[in-house]
Design a protein around this motif. Structure first.
Motif, PDB file in Angstrom:
ATOM      1  N   GLU A  48       1.087   3.403   8.898  1.00 42.26           N
ATOM      2  CA  GLU A  48       1.846   2.153   8.993  1.00 42.26           C
ATOM      3  C   GLU A  48       1.273   1.233  10.065  1.00 42.26           C
ATOM      4  OE1 GLU A  48       5.768   3.556   9.734  1.00 42.26           O
ATOM      5  OE2 GLU A  48       6.068   4.318   7.687  1.00 42.26           O
ATOM      6  N   ALA A  49       0.836   1.827  11.172  1.00 40.00           N
ATOM      7  CA  ALA A  49       0.251   1.024  12.248  1.00 40.00           C
ATOM      8  C   ALA A  49      -1.050   0.373  11.788  1.00 40.00           C
ATOM      9  CB  ALA A  49       0.011   1.885  13.479  1.00 40.00           C
TER      10      ALA A  49
ATOM     11  N   GLU B 173      -1.863  -0.491   8.745  1.00 38.39           N
ATOM     12  CA  GLU B 173      -1.524  -1.580   7.823  1.00 38.39           C
ATOM     13  C   GLU B 173      -1.100  -2.827   8.589  1.00 38.39           C
ATOM     14  OE1 GLU B 173       1.429   0.214   5.384  1.00 38.39           O
ATOM     15  OE2 GLU B 173      -0.022   1.254   4.084  1.00 38.39           O
ATOM     16  N   LYS B 174      -0.360  -2.623   9.672  1.00 33.77           N
ATOM     17  CA  LYS B 174       0.074  -3.750  10.505  1.00 33.77           C
ATOM     18  C   LYS B 174      -1.123  -4.423  11.172  1.00 33.77           C
ATOM     19  CE  LYS B 174       2.424  -4.552  14.939  1.00 33.77           C
ATOM     20  NZ  LYS B 174       1.172  -4.742  15.711  1.00 33.77           N
ATOM     21  N   TRP B 175      -2.009  -3.617  11.748  1.00 34.92           N
ATOM     22  CA  TRP B 175      -3.148  -4.177  12.459  1.00 34.92           C
ATOM     23  C   TRP B 175      -4.134  -4.846  11.519  1.00 34.92           C
ATOM     24  CZ3 TRP B 175      -3.214  -5.362  17.306  1.00 34.92           C
ATOM     25  CH2 TRP B 175      -2.441  -4.643  18.225  1.00 34.92           C
TER      26      TRP B 175
ATOM     27  N   LYS C 217      -3.445  -6.779   9.135  1.00 34.46           N
ATOM     28  CA  LYS C 217      -2.969  -8.158   8.951  1.00 34.46           C
ATOM     29  C   LYS C 217      -3.217  -9.007  10.196  1.00 34.46           C
ATOM     30  CE  LYS C 217       0.711  -6.634   5.812  1.00 34.46           C
ATOM     31  NZ  LYS C 217       2.180  -6.522   5.617  1.00 34.46           N
ATOM     32  N   GLU C 218      -3.269  -8.366  11.360  1.00 33.72           N
ATOM     33  CA  GLU C 218      -3.379  -9.107  12.614  1.00 33.72           C
ATOM     34  C   GLU C 218      -4.795  -9.119  13.188  1.00 33.72           C
ATOM     35  OE1 GLU C 218      -0.487  -7.534  15.316  1.00 33.72           O
ATOM     36  OE2 GLU C 218       1.190  -7.814  13.910  1.00 33.72           O
TER      37      GLU C 218
ATOM     38  N   ASP D 150     -10.492  -2.011  16.726  1.00 35.62           N
ATOM     39  CA  ASP D 150     -10.549  -3.144  15.801  1.00 35.62           C
ATOM     40  C   ASP D 150     -11.819  -3.936  16.098  1.00 35.62           C
ATOM     41  OD1 ASP D 150     -10.206  -5.415  14.270  1.00 35.62           O
ATOM     42  OD2 ASP D 150      -8.221  -5.916  15.044  1.00 35.62           O
TER      43      ASP D 150
ATOM     44  N   SER E 224     -10.698  -7.154  10.006  1.00 35.19           N
ATOM     45  CA  SER E 224     -10.045  -5.959   9.463  1.00 35.19           C
ATOM     46  C   SER E 224     -11.010  -4.803   9.248  1.00 35.19           C
ATOM     47  CB  SER E 224      -9.314  -6.284   8.155  1.00 35.19           C
ATOM     48  OG  SER E 224      -8.306  -7.242   8.364  1.00 35.19           O
TER      49      SER E 224
ATOM     50  N   THR F 260      -7.951  -1.267   5.698  1.00 35.28           N
ATOM     51  CA  THR F 260      -7.248   0.021   5.638  1.00 35.28           C
ATOM     52  C   THR F 260      -7.897   1.016   4.672  1.00 35.28           C
ATOM     53  OG1 THR F 260      -5.599  -0.470   3.892  1.00 35.28           O
ATOM     54  CG2 THR F 260      -5.059  -1.170   6.149  1.00 35.28           C
TER      55      THR F 260
END
Length: 403
Positions: A255-256, A258-260, A262-263, A338, A342, A390
């Motif tokens: 889940e983390a 997937e969040k990162w 996007k950011e 990162d 992405s 991801t």
């Protein structure tokens, strides 16, 4: 009998008029607040072309008697917006850019209210004009990429683009400039190692900042790859039970990520090839190897396992930002970096962490921890992953090619 005193209506009207005039005169003489004006649909740093309409907005409490404008230091005719004579308004202004040179321009406004003090408010906006016809090309129209690899597409344009996308495998992928001022745009499309071999025609769509657009057809062939098979291995139930007591569920890591994704910064943080994160003595498990274990059943290994001396230093394979530093049931002590756009690298099963924290910027070669066997591991090794949006892809490809 007392009679009510009747005041003639004319006297009442004269009195009210006198009060109104007095109040207006007082406001006219004493008002000292600057007008409140703003520009709508004209923003600093944006690019415009053809005939562009923007708006002058006033939201003050005293009428504007005059607005003057200069474009690049010369008087600019605002038309009906020059003398609005109102306190609250939103007036359209036409900006014909065809007579202007391509490049940077500056519009300056000054509003003056109608009070005795003639209060003023000035604002300015710097923007770019672009009326150059769009001319671009897809550098390759026929792509062949194997399962588990990264598809690298490029567009050469004669100007900066507002959007460039391609839809493939049910997902829209973005192109980004190769560097800050480059007009070479590139896109990184991960091909899952479990993706079915196929051939597809796609359309690359681009648009510049003044809405000129074009499309390019391309053919993409996803080829089968002969992944190795491995006999099952057993980590041991006691080790798994112990790991669950000190680790977070691996779904939290998913889940983390997937969040990162996007950011992640919309630019490259890396430069050149990626490096192996240890001095590799041996690769014990290649990318995509098919495994069978009691705990996970049949699955594909979506990273590579590397070994050297136990507890040897593990370093960052490229420049980037540390976004995850924690312990998970499957990956044990884990660092995630990162690299922008992405693109992420994952360092798993670490013995412990280097002196780094989430949010730190690291360079290629900076220590991130020591080689260990935490998590779902039967011996000392480093599980190293590279993910694009991801999706894990073969990291060895990124050590041999410059993306």
């Amino acid at each position: 009998m007392l009679h009510k005193l009747r005041v003639p209506a004319i006297i009442v009207l004269v009195g009210l008029a006198t009060l109104w005039v007095g109040k207006s005169l007082f406001s006219y003489l004493t008002h000292n607040t600057a007008p409140e004006i703003a520009l709508l649909n004209l923003e600093n740093g944006k690019i415009y072309g053809k005939t562009h309409e923007f708006f002058i907005k006033s939201s003050g409490d005293y009428k504007i008697s005059q607005i003057t404008a200069q474009l690049d230091g010369k008087d600019f005719d605002l038309g009906s917006a020059t003398y609005p004579g109102k306190a609250v308004f939103q007036l359209p202004v036409k900006l014909d850019t065809m007579g202007l040179e391509n490049g940077k321009h500056k519009l300056t406004l000054e509003a003056t209210d109608g009070s005795y003090n003639k209060n003023k408010q000035a604002l300015s906006c710097e923007f770019d004009i672009d009326n150059t016809p769009l001319n671009a090309a897809l550098l390759n129209a026929d792509y062949r990429v194997a399962q588990g690899k990264t598809l690298h597409m490029k567009i050469q344009s004669n100007k900066k683009l507002a959007h460039a996308t391609v839809k493939f495998l049910g997902r829209i992928h973005q192109f980004y400039p190769e560097s800050e001022d480059s007009t070479l745009y590139e896109c990184f499309i991960p091909i899952d190692c479990e993706e079915n071999p196929s051939e597809a025609m796609v359309s690359v769509e681009i648009e510049d900042h003044i809405k000129n657009s074009c499309k390019f057809p391309a053919k993409i062939n996803v080829a089968a790859f002969d992944f190795k098979k491995q006999r099952g291995f057993n980590v041991g139930q006691q080790k798994l039970d112990n790991e669950k007591e000190v680790s977070m569920n691996s779904n939290i890591l998913k889940e983390a990520m997937e969040k990162w994704a996007k950011e992640s910064p919309k630019r490259k943080l890396w430069a050149g090839r990626f490096e192996y994160p240890i001095d590799v003595q041996k690769m014990t498990t290649p990318f995509g190897e098919i495994r069978m274990t009691p705990e996970c059943g049949r699955y594909m290994h979506k990273g590579i396992d590397l070994i050297n001396q136990p507890k040897c230093v593990v370093w960052a394979s490229q420049h980037g930002k540390v976004i995850i530093k924690d312990r998970y049931t499957m990956t044990g002590n884990t660092i995630v970096i990162d690299h922008g756009l992405s693109v992420f690298t994952v360092y798993a099963h670490l013995e412990d962490f280097a002196d780094i924290n989430v949010g730190d910027m690291v360079k290629k070669g900076n220590p991130v921890g020591r080689l260990g066997k935490t998590g779902y591991a039967s011996g000392y090794h480093l599980h190293w992953e590279l993910r694009v949006n991801t999706t894990p892809v073969d990291p060895t490809e990124w050590t041999t090619k410059v993306f």
